[in-house]
Design a protein around this motif. Structure first.
Motif, mmCIF file in Angstrom:
data_model
loop_
_atom_site.group_PDB
_atom_site.id
_atom_site.type_symbol
_atom_site.label_atom_id
_atom_site.label_comp_id
_atom_site.label_asym_id
_atom_site.label_seq_id
_atom_site.Cartn_x
_atom_site.Cartn_y
_atom_site.Cartn_z
ATOM 1 N N PHE A 256 0.822 -1.122 -0.218
ATOM 2 C CA PHE A 256 0.281 -0.039 0.313
ATOM 3 C C PHE A 256 0.743 1.202 -0.132
ATOM 4 O O PHE A 256 -0.020 2.308 -0.392
ATOM 5 N N VAL A 258 3.346 2.140 -1.844
ATOM 6 C CA VAL A 258 3.660 2.475 -3.234
ATOM 7 C C VAL A 258 2.166 3.834 -3.654
ATOM 8 O O VAL A 258 2.935 4.776 -4.172
ATOM 9 N N TYR A 259 0.970 3.258 -3.186
ATOM 10 C CA TYR A 259 0.064 4.295 -3.258
ATOM 11 C C TYR A 259 -0.473 5.092 -2.646
ATOM 12 O O TYR A 259 -0.121 6.390 -3.042
ATOM 13 N N TYR A 260 0.340 5.142 -1.455
ATOM 14 C CA TYR A 260 0.166 6.283 -0.445
ATOM 15 C C TYR A 260 1.284 7.327 -0.726
ATOM 16 O O TYR A 260 0.970 8.643 -0.967
ATOM 17 N N GLN A 262 2.613 8.231 -3.639
ATOM 18 C CA GLN A 262 1.974 9.112 -4.669
ATOM 19 C C GLN A 262 0.471 10.007 -4.490
ATOM 20 O O GLN A 262 0.367 10.821 -4.950
ATOM 21 N N HIS A 263 -0.148 9.322 -3.478
ATOM 22 C CA HIS A 263 -1.257 10.211 -3.143
ATOM 23 C C HIS A 263 -1.227 10.852 -1.512
ATOM 24 O O HIS A 263 -1.852 10.749 -0.445
ATOM 25 N N SER A 269 -6.156 7.761 2.122
ATOM 26 C CA SER A 269 -5.495 6.911 1.945
ATOM 27 C C SER A 269 -3.898 7.107 3.263
ATOM 28 O O SER A 269 -3.388 6.116 3.942
ATOM 29 N N ASN A 273 -3.513 3.816 5.417
ATOM 30 C CA ASN A 273 -1.273 4.018 5.848
ATOM 31 C C ASN A 273 -1.967 3.418 7.181
ATOM 32 O O ASN A 273 -0.724 2.406 7.744
#
Length: 312
Positions: A256, A258-260, A262-263, A269, A273
């Motif tokens: 997660f 990786v997504y966090y 970027q956002h 998010s 996290n």
């Protein structure tokens, strides 16, 4: 414009909320409280139970030393959990910013040191399985203490002070909020470090899982009759439990992440996290699971369940 003091005293004070000081909603907050409560209670029971078992052991194996370090490591994290629970229950941090960073750092130190001790334990078990080593032991207790001390010196004396000194300096954080250091991820160096860690943890997990499955299949083919009654099979199941903890507790947080990264600006998010990070604390239940799975009663129940399923 002049305002009389009497009127000024009755005016409500303005409160400023920092943009990065978001609080999770009730459902997410209850989820965090539940996860940390389960980890705290189960981890405490497991740590105490494993401590009693270790007292009865006289071996100086590397695996035993790793388990001892896990007991110490889990105990340190468990000491910080009441402060996290207080914060999520009261939604207010009253213990100071420096201590907030220390508690936050302990979560990450616990996660990566636990992973390190898992790796050491698994490698030693595999060396023994492939008969490259009959038994890996420390010849003196001093050697075990020295090896453990080296790891702890790096973690506590070097990493923790650096984390506290450098982390949390890139943004403005509220005095009554804690665990909201997402502004640090805006640094390119921090992003790069996170991506490297994510790649390494994911690669280790995949390689270790593949190797352990291969070993279990090899053991199943080699053992005659029912594998459930053989100690060697249970030894490999215990190794699989180490990897299962990595997959269940540590891998979701890193994936997660990786997504966090970027956002970062999304409050939702950030909350997810936090939940993924809280799941890493569930790894404190590993000692309890090892104690239970190693008991004769548990093995007998598993064999009985297998026999019933076979009959049906």
């Amino acid at each position: 414009m002049y305002i009389p003091k009497e009127i000024y005293r009755t005016m409500p004070e303005e409160t400023t909320t920092l943009p990065n000081a978001s609080q999770p909603n009730d459902i997410e907050r209850y989820a965090l409280i539940t996860i940390y409560t389960v980890a705290f209670i189960g981890g405490t029971i497991g740590t105490i139970a494993m401590s009693f078992l270790l007292v009865k052991m006289n071996t100086l194996s590397v695996t035993t030393a790793a388990i001892v370090n896990l007991v110490v490591l889990h105990s340190l994290l468990l000491l910080t959990m009441p402060f996290r629970l207080y914060y999520y229950i009261s939604q207010k941090w009253i213990f100071g910013f420096a201590f907030c960073k220390a508690v936050s750092a302990m979560m990450h130190i616990h996660m990566y040191l636990t992973l390190l001790f898992y790796i050491i334990t698994l490698i030693i078990r595999w060396l023994i399985f492939f008969q490259w080593k009959d038994k890996v032991e420390f010849y003196r207790k001093l050697h075990a203490v020295a090896a453990s001390a080296a790891v702890w010196i790096v973690a506590i004396v070097i990493v923790l002070p650096l984390f506290i000194a450098r982390y949390g300096n890139s943004g403005e954080y509220g005095n009554t909020t804690c665990f909201t250091f997402q502004q640090e991820l805006k640094k390119e160096s921090v992003k790069a470090l996170n991506y490297v860690i994510i790649a390494v943890v994911t690669a280790i997990t995949c390689v270790f899982l593949g190797l352990q499955v291969f070993i279990i299949l090899k053991v199943v083919k080699k053992l005659p009759g029912s594998v459930w009654s053989h100690q060697e099979f249970w030894a490999q199941i215990k190794s699989l439990m180490f990897i299962s903890v990595i997959i269940i507790c540590f891998l979701p947080y890193h994936l997660f992440r990786v997504y966090y990264i970027q956002h970062i600006e999304e409050n939702q998010s950030e909350t997810y996290n936090d939940i993924c990070l809280s799941i890493t604390a569930i790894s404190c239940l590993d000692l309890l699971s090892f104690v239970i799975s190693g008991s004769r009663f548990f093995k007998q129940k598993i064999i009985m369940l297998r026999d019933k399923l076979t009959c049906c």
